[in-house]
Design an enzyme around this catalytic site. Structure first.
Site, PDB file in Angstrom:
ATOM      1  N   CYS A   1      -7.837   1.925   1.605  1.00 44.42           N
ATOM      2  CA  CYS A   1      -8.873   1.175   0.894  1.00 44.42           C
ATOM      3  C   CYS A   1      -8.335   0.676  -0.443  1.00 44.42           C
ATOM      4  O   CYS A   1      -7.941   1.456  -1.306  1.00 44.42           O
ATOM      5  CB  CYS A   1     -10.095   2.061   0.672  1.00 44.42           C
ATOM      6  SG  CYS A   1     -11.339   1.298  -0.389  1.00 44.42           S
ATOM      7  N   HIS A  16     -15.101  -0.336   3.056  1.00 40.57           N
ATOM      8  CA  HIS A  16     -14.940   0.963   3.676  1.00 40.57           C
ATOM      9  C   HIS A  16     -16.103   1.912   3.389  1.00 40.57           C
ATOM     10  O   HIS A  16     -16.100   3.059   3.846  1.00 40.57           O
ATOM     11  CB  HIS A  16     -13.645   1.627   3.155  1.00 40.57           C
ATOM     12  CG  HIS A  16     -12.391   0.973   3.640  1.00 40.57           C
ATOM     13  ND1 HIS A  16     -11.820  -0.099   2.995  1.00 40.57           N
ATOM     14  CD2 HIS A  16     -11.593   1.237   4.715  1.00 40.57           C
ATOM     15  CE1 HIS A  16     -10.714  -0.468   3.629  1.00 40.57           C
ATOM     16  NE2 HIS A  16     -10.549   0.327   4.675  1.00 40.57           N
ATOM     17  N   SER A  68       0.803  -1.231   0.000  1.00 45.26           N
ATOM     18  CA  SER A  68       0.000   0.000   0.000  1.00 45.26           C
ATOM     19  C   SER A  68       0.831   1.274   0.000  1.00 45.26           C
ATOM     20  O   SER A  68       0.287   2.365  -0.215  1.00 45.26           O
ATOM     21  CB  SER A  68      -0.942  -0.001   1.206  1.00 45.26           C
ATOM     22  OG  SER A  68      -1.914  -1.023   1.071  1.00 45.26           O
TER      23      SER A  68
END
Length: 645
Positions: free
Chosen positions: A383, A370, A327
């Protein structure tokens, strides 16, 4: 029977003729000898004088003094220490075995030492001195000198040997030296004559290897008078060589030590960069090793222990370790979508916990989803679905271009060998290397730093510095202590409004209650940080493992768990440093990498152990206990000078 007068006359003539022939031959030989003696004494006297001098006088190369290496504050990272050693020359020694046997009665020589000495003596020319033993004590070298008449060809000497005073702290960066090997010589077109000196040491890794030509210097020479057994009687002439150049690195030795100790017990890497200059302040790869072991000749036991360690201490993970960035790559995808005009960053995308693409379901890390998220909240809460959507809009080509713009996939020109370039995958790359066409699913995986995407911790630190400054920061490891002007980086020309959203998302990652790194926030005024957590999958839990009761990462063997990542810059309002941390098989970025990243950041900002006031109040008792344990391992007492009021 009585001889006649005629017989007597014939006999006399024969004897006279033979005498004349013999006398003439003798005269010819004598004349030749006289002529040759005259020629040698008068005509060739200079030549024979030189030959006699060569038998009496030896010319020796003097190894140059290797240049020193310092950190940015003048702390010695690589130096030279006195080294008492014993050398032997084959053409002066006579019976090698007898001399070595006598020598072994004066100093300790193992069978390996003796065998290596015999091998080196046969390998090199008879007049080349071969080191038999080194790092001897004063008592040992004195015994050898006292018994010199019984040791023809043996000479006690004092030289210099490399030493690394900070031991494990700088092994991956500074590297180490070792004896010249045949492979080293074969790699050179015209080897420096000094490299032929047996056991002469050159750089084998790190800066020592990359900067060998500057550090080595130029050899000197010495003319000495020797006696019939080769013992040095006096020095006739000496021409000093040129010492190697000293180097000053950008590394802060105290911060490097702190980063390594903070990662103790982990397999990981941490990189700290100055966002203004690109100076690398720390380049810590854990676990490390003591470079002095290699200088002195590492034992098979010690070397095998390093090779067999599953944490791979010999690998410099900061520049050679390539990991899916997870991420921490999401800022790249977000900027690629903004640059392509596919989003304004304000629109909200619905995340139900998954996205179906081309018949495949790609999950978000939060199974329940989310809900509706924009760019800022998608970054802070990490997310996945939001970035799946953005990747479908802008495509892999724009993602690849933005990734390179931010410094990923680039092999940086630093004075360390074997720097990895990472991998920014493209359609052509997959076609060449996998003999397959690029798929939509490949783009989805790449959007969250998975699939084929690979980055090094150094590249992630560069990316973070560029996001913090909007400048094409380049890392550097060497500096000129006399330089006046700071190097200026070119602008990335990313729109300020785009970067404001990216930075706000990174700020909320750490400072918003729903941010993935909220527990690792900094509360000290003026030292708040912005960052991004990342978790890169190594192996997925199979259905069979789930049926067997393996449900989470902690149930897996260590080497199958996810890698944990964290990148950040600080302070938020006026960034000074950028940090990247990777903990191999650490599990989650928020739990394993972010706390380490925070502590290293605070140590850099405070120039020492972070003050307890920088941590949230509920964490201070735990942090204080951790610091007490850490203080016992820190090398430099100066790191303890920060008040914890």
């Amino acid at each position: 029977m009585k001889r006649t007068d005629r017989d007597k006359e014939l006999s006399h003539r024969t004897i006279t003729r033979r005498g004349l022939i013999l006398g003439g031959a003798q005269l010819a030989i004598a004349g030749t000898l006289v002529w040759r003696l005259r020629d040698m004494q008068l005509m060739q006297s200079e030549q024979f004088h030189l030959l006699a001098e060569e038998n009496r006088i030896n010319l020796r190369l003097l190894p140059p003094t290797r240049g020193l290496i310092f950190d940015r504050n003048g702390v010695l990272l690589a130096g030279n220490e006195q080294n008492y050693r014993v050398v032997i020359k084959r053409d002066d020694a006579g019976d090698i075995d007898l001399v070595l046997d006598r020598l072994s009665q004066l100093i300790h020589l193992s069978e390996d030492d003796l065998e290596r000495a015999r091998r080196d003596l046969l390998r090199h020319r008879p007049f080349v001195p071969v080191t038999v033993a080194e790092r001897l004590s004063w008592e040992e070298i004195s015994r050898v000198a006292t018994n010199a008449p019984a040791l023809p060809g043996v000479t006690p000497e004092m030289g210099l040997s490399r030493v690394y005073p900070l031991r494990e702290d700088m092994a991956h960066v500074v590297g180490y030296v070792g004896p010249v090997s045949e492979r080293d010589l074969e790699a050179l077109d015209t080897p420096d004559p000094v490299l032929m000196i047996p056991r002469f040491q050159i750089g084998k890794s790190g800066v020592e290897r990359a900067m060998e030509d500057r550090l080595r210097g130029t050899a000197g020479s010495q003319r000495v008078e020797v006696n019939a057994v080769g013992r040095v009687m006096r020095e006739l002439d000496r021409a000093e060589g040129k010492p190697g150049s000293n180097l000053h690195m950008t590394i802060d030795a105290r911060l490097q030590n702190y980063a390594l100790q903070r990662m103790q017990g982990q397999s990981g890497a941490a990189v700290v960069m100055d966002t203004a200059t690109g100076d690398i302040l720390a380049l810590a790869s854990a676990p490390s090793f003591d470079g002095n072991l290699f200088v002195r000749g590492i034992s098979s036991t010690d070397y095998n222990a390093l090779l067999e360690n599953e944490y791979r201490p010999l690998l410099n993970k900061t520049i050679q370790g390539m990991y899916p960035p997870g991420s921490t790559f999401k800022m790249v995808t977000a900027l690629a979508a903004l640059d392509a005009g596919e989003t304004d960053g304000e629109e909200r995308v619905f995340c139900p916990g998954h996205m179906d693409v081309a018949g495949n379901r790609f999950h978000c890390w939060r199974r329940g989803g989310h809900g509706r998220v924009g760019l800022v909240s998608a970054l802070s809460e990490s997310c996945d679905v939001y970035f799946y959507e953005m990747s479908q809009r802008c495509g892999i080509d724009r993602i690849n271009a933005m990734s390179e713009r931010l410094g990923l996939g680039i092999r940086y020109d630093l004075p360390i060998p074997s720097i990895a370039g990472g991998l920014n995958p493209t359609r052509d790359w997959k076609r060449r290397n996998r003999n397959a066409e690029w798929l939509v699913g490949d783009t989805v995986n790449a959007s969250i730093g998975q699939g084929f995407v690979l980055s090094t911790p150094l590249q992630l630190a560069v990316m973070t510095a560029r996001l913090a400054t909007n400048k094409a920061i380049l890392p550097r490891l060497l500096r000129d202590p006399m330089e006046q002007a700071q190097p200026q980086a070119a602008s990335l020309d990313l729109r300020p409004e785009w970067l404001r959203m990216i930075r706000r998302g990174m700020h909320e990652t750490v400072n918003h209650a729903r941010g993935t790194a909220y527990s690792s926030r900094v509360v000290a005024e003026g030292q708040e940080m912005a960052g991004k957590t990342g978790t890169s999958q190594v192996f997925s839990i199979t259905r069979a493992e789930r049926d067997a009761g393996i449900r989470q990462q902690s149930d897996l063997p260590w080497n199958r768990r996810n890698h944990a990542l964290f990148v950040n810059y600080a302070p938020v309002d006026a960034p000074r440093i950028a940090v990247a941390v990777v903990i191999e098989h650490g599990g989650g970025g928020s739990s394993a990498a972010a706390p380490i990243g925070r502590d290293i950041t605070l140590a850099a900002l405070n120039d020492g152990i972070p003050p307890l006031a920088a941590y949230p109040a509920p964490q201070r008792n735990r942090i204080r206990a951790e610091q007490i344990e850490l203080e016992e391992r820190l090398r430099d007492p100066q790191l303890l000078r920060i008040s914890r009021a």
